[in-house]
Design a protein around this motif. Sequence first.
Motif, PDB file in Angstrom:
ATOM      1  N   ARG A   1      -9.173  13.663   1.480  1.00  0.00           N
ATOM      2  CA  ARG A   1      -9.643  12.466   0.773  1.00  0.00           C
ATOM      3  C   ARG A   1      -9.831  12.737  -0.716  1.00  0.00           C
ATOM      4  NH1 ARG A   1     -12.661   9.309   2.687  1.00  0.00           N
ATOM      5  NH2 ARG A   1     -13.030  10.002   4.789  1.00  0.00           N
ATOM      6  N   ASP A   2     -10.029  14.021  -1.074  1.00  0.00           N
ATOM      7  CA  ASP A   2     -10.220  14.401  -2.472  1.00  0.00           C
ATOM      8  C   ASP A   2      -8.915  14.810  -3.161  1.00  0.00           C
ATOM      9  OD1 ASP A   2     -12.998  13.981  -2.218  1.00  0.00           O
ATOM     10  OD2 ASP A   2     -13.227  15.986  -1.355  1.00  0.00           O
ATOM     11  N   ALA A   3      -7.839  14.932  -2.404  1.00  0.00           N
ATOM     12  CA  ALA A   3      -6.577  15.415  -2.972  1.00  0.00           C
ATOM     13  C   ALA A   3      -5.416  14.435  -2.805  1.00  0.00           C
ATOM     14  CB  ALA A   3      -6.208  16.750  -2.327  1.00  0.00           C
ATOM     15  N   MET A   4      -5.586  13.443  -1.946  1.00  0.00           N
ATOM     16  CA  MET A   4      -4.496  12.506  -1.658  1.00  0.00           C
ATOM     17  C   MET A   4      -4.298  11.517  -2.804  1.00  0.00           C
ATOM     18  SD  MET A   4      -6.340   9.923   0.991  1.00  0.00           S
ATOM     19  CE  MET A   4      -7.589   8.765   0.406  1.00  0.00           C
ATOM     20  N   THR A   5      -3.175  10.837  -2.764  1.00  0.00           N
ATOM     21  CA  THR A   5      -2.937   9.705  -3.638  1.00  0.00           C
ATOM     22  C   THR A   5      -3.476   8.486  -2.903  1.00  0.00           C
ATOM     23  OG1 THR A   5      -0.960  10.719  -4.580  1.00  0.00           O
ATOM     24  CG2 THR A   5      -1.170   8.321  -4.804  1.00  0.00           C
ATOM     25  N   ALA A   6      -4.530   7.906  -3.463  1.00  0.00           N
ATOM     26  CA  ALA A   6      -5.232   6.821  -2.765  1.00  0.00           C
ATOM     27  C   ALA A   6      -4.584   5.457  -2.980  1.00  0.00           C
ATOM     28  CB  ALA A   6      -6.691   6.781  -3.200  1.00  0.00           C
ATOM     29  N   ASN A   7      -3.859   5.298  -4.068  1.00  0.00           N
ATOM     30  CA  ASN A   7      -3.217   4.018  -4.348  1.00  0.00           C
ATOM     31  C   ASN A   7      -1.957   3.916  -3.505  1.00  0.00           C
ATOM     32  OD1 ASN A   7      -2.405   1.621  -5.432  1.00  0.00           O
ATOM     33  ND2 ASN A   7      -1.824   2.458  -7.413  1.00  0.00           N
ATOM     34  N   LEU A   8      -2.118   3.474  -2.266  1.00  0.00           N
ATOM     35  CA  LEU A   8      -1.015   3.458  -1.307  1.00  0.00           C
ATOM     36  C   LEU A   8      -0.113   2.249  -1.545  1.00  0.00           C
ATOM     37  CD1 LEU A   8       0.047   5.053   1.106  1.00  0.00           C
ATOM     38  CD2 LEU A   8      -1.351   3.620   2.582  1.00  0.00           C
ATOM     39  N   VAL A   9       1.126   2.517  -1.911  1.00  0.00           N
ATOM     40  CA  VAL A   9       2.136   1.479  -2.088  1.00  0.00           C
ATOM     41  C   VAL A   9       2.923   1.428  -0.787  1.00  0.00           C
ATOM     42  CG1 VAL A   9       4.144   0.749  -3.432  1.00  0.00           C
ATOM     43  CG2 VAL A   9       2.274   1.982  -4.549  1.00  0.00           C
ATOM     44  N   VAL A  10       3.128   0.234  -0.241  1.00  0.00           N
ATOM     45  CA  VAL A  10       3.797   0.106   1.051  1.00  0.00           C
ATOM     46  C   VAL A  10       4.948  -0.882   0.979  1.00  0.00           C
ATOM     47  CG1 VAL A  10       1.707   0.689   2.343  1.00  0.00           C
ATOM     48  CG2 VAL A  10       2.230  -1.705   1.871  1.00  0.00           C
ATOM     49  N   ALA A  11       5.817  -0.786   1.980  1.00  0.00           N
ATOM     50  CA  ALA A  11       6.910  -1.742   2.155  1.00  0.00           C
ATOM     51  C   ALA A  11       6.633  -2.546   3.415  1.00  0.00           C
ATOM     52  CB  ALA A  11       8.237  -1.005   2.287  1.00  0.00           C
ATOM     53  N   GLU A  12       7.254  -3.703   3.497  1.00  0.00           N
ATOM     54  CA  GLU A  12       7.166  -4.534   4.694  1.00  0.00           C
ATOM     55  C   GLU A  12       8.565  -4.711   5.267  1.00  0.00           C
ATOM     56  OE1 GLU A  12       5.058  -8.087   3.659  1.00  0.00           O
ATOM     57  OE2 GLU A  12       3.163  -7.001   3.421  1.00  0.00           O
ATOM     58  N   LEU A  13       8.647  -5.083   6.536  1.00  0.00           N
ATOM     59  CA  LEU A  13       9.918  -5.138   7.256  1.00  0.00           C
ATOM     60  C   LEU A  13      10.967  -6.034   6.599  1.00  0.00           C
ATOM     61  CD1 LEU A  13       8.693  -5.206  10.953  1.00  0.00           C
ATOM     62  CD2 LEU A  13       9.899  -3.360   9.778  1.00  0.00           C
ATOM     63  N   ASP A  14      10.564  -7.119   5.987  1.00  0.00           N
ATOM     64  CA  ASP A  14      11.537  -8.045   5.414  1.00  0.00           C
ATOM     65  C   ASP A  14      11.839  -7.799   3.941  1.00  0.00           C
ATOM     66  OD1 ASP A  14      12.118  -9.448   7.773  1.00  0.00           O
ATOM     67  OD2 ASP A  14      10.273 -10.620   7.581  1.00  0.00           O
ATOM     68  N   ASP A  15      11.324  -6.706   3.385  1.00  0.00           N
ATOM     69  CA  ASP A  15      11.651  -6.344   2.006  1.00  0.00           C
ATOM     70  C   ASP A  15      13.108  -5.899   1.922  1.00  0.00           C
ATOM     71  OD1 ASP A  15       9.061  -6.836   1.160  1.00  0.00           O
ATOM     72  OD2 ASP A  15       8.447  -4.734   1.207  1.00  0.00           O
TER      73      ASP A  15
END
Length: 143
Positions: A73-87
């Motif tokens: 939790r102290d080392a991860m990239t917290a700003n999670l960018v995601v894709a969706e199935l219809d992208d």
Amino acid sequence: MKVRQLLGVKGREVVTTEAENTVEDAIRSMHLRKISALVVADHGRPVGIFTERDVLRCYVATDGKNFKDIRLRDAMTANLVVAELDDELSDIMAVLIDRNIRHLPVVDGGALIGMLSVRDIIQSQVQKLTSEIHYLKDYIASA
């Protein structure tokens, strides 16, 4: 091509780890599975991503602190960018380039269902272009 189609070919396996695990645990898991990114979860809910780049950032930021003593939790990239199935994959490529990222979790209704990498997308585009070139060569040869 849409994300849905690529996941149908690639598969939907996603490796996750809990935020309370250590950086060393994550590195060992990535090495064992021969992958370069893990989705980090907090009680099963995706909260970030941990990649090879995060290992380097963590090492520098903690001045070489032992990875056994650092929580993800102290080392991860917290700003999670995601894709969706219809992208559309063309839109996904633009996001990857714009944000300088190489891994993109895929969600459906908020649930994590897959992971795409730059390599996955490039391979699919190369296959598409190869097929188009082959079709055009056949068309020209038959004219």
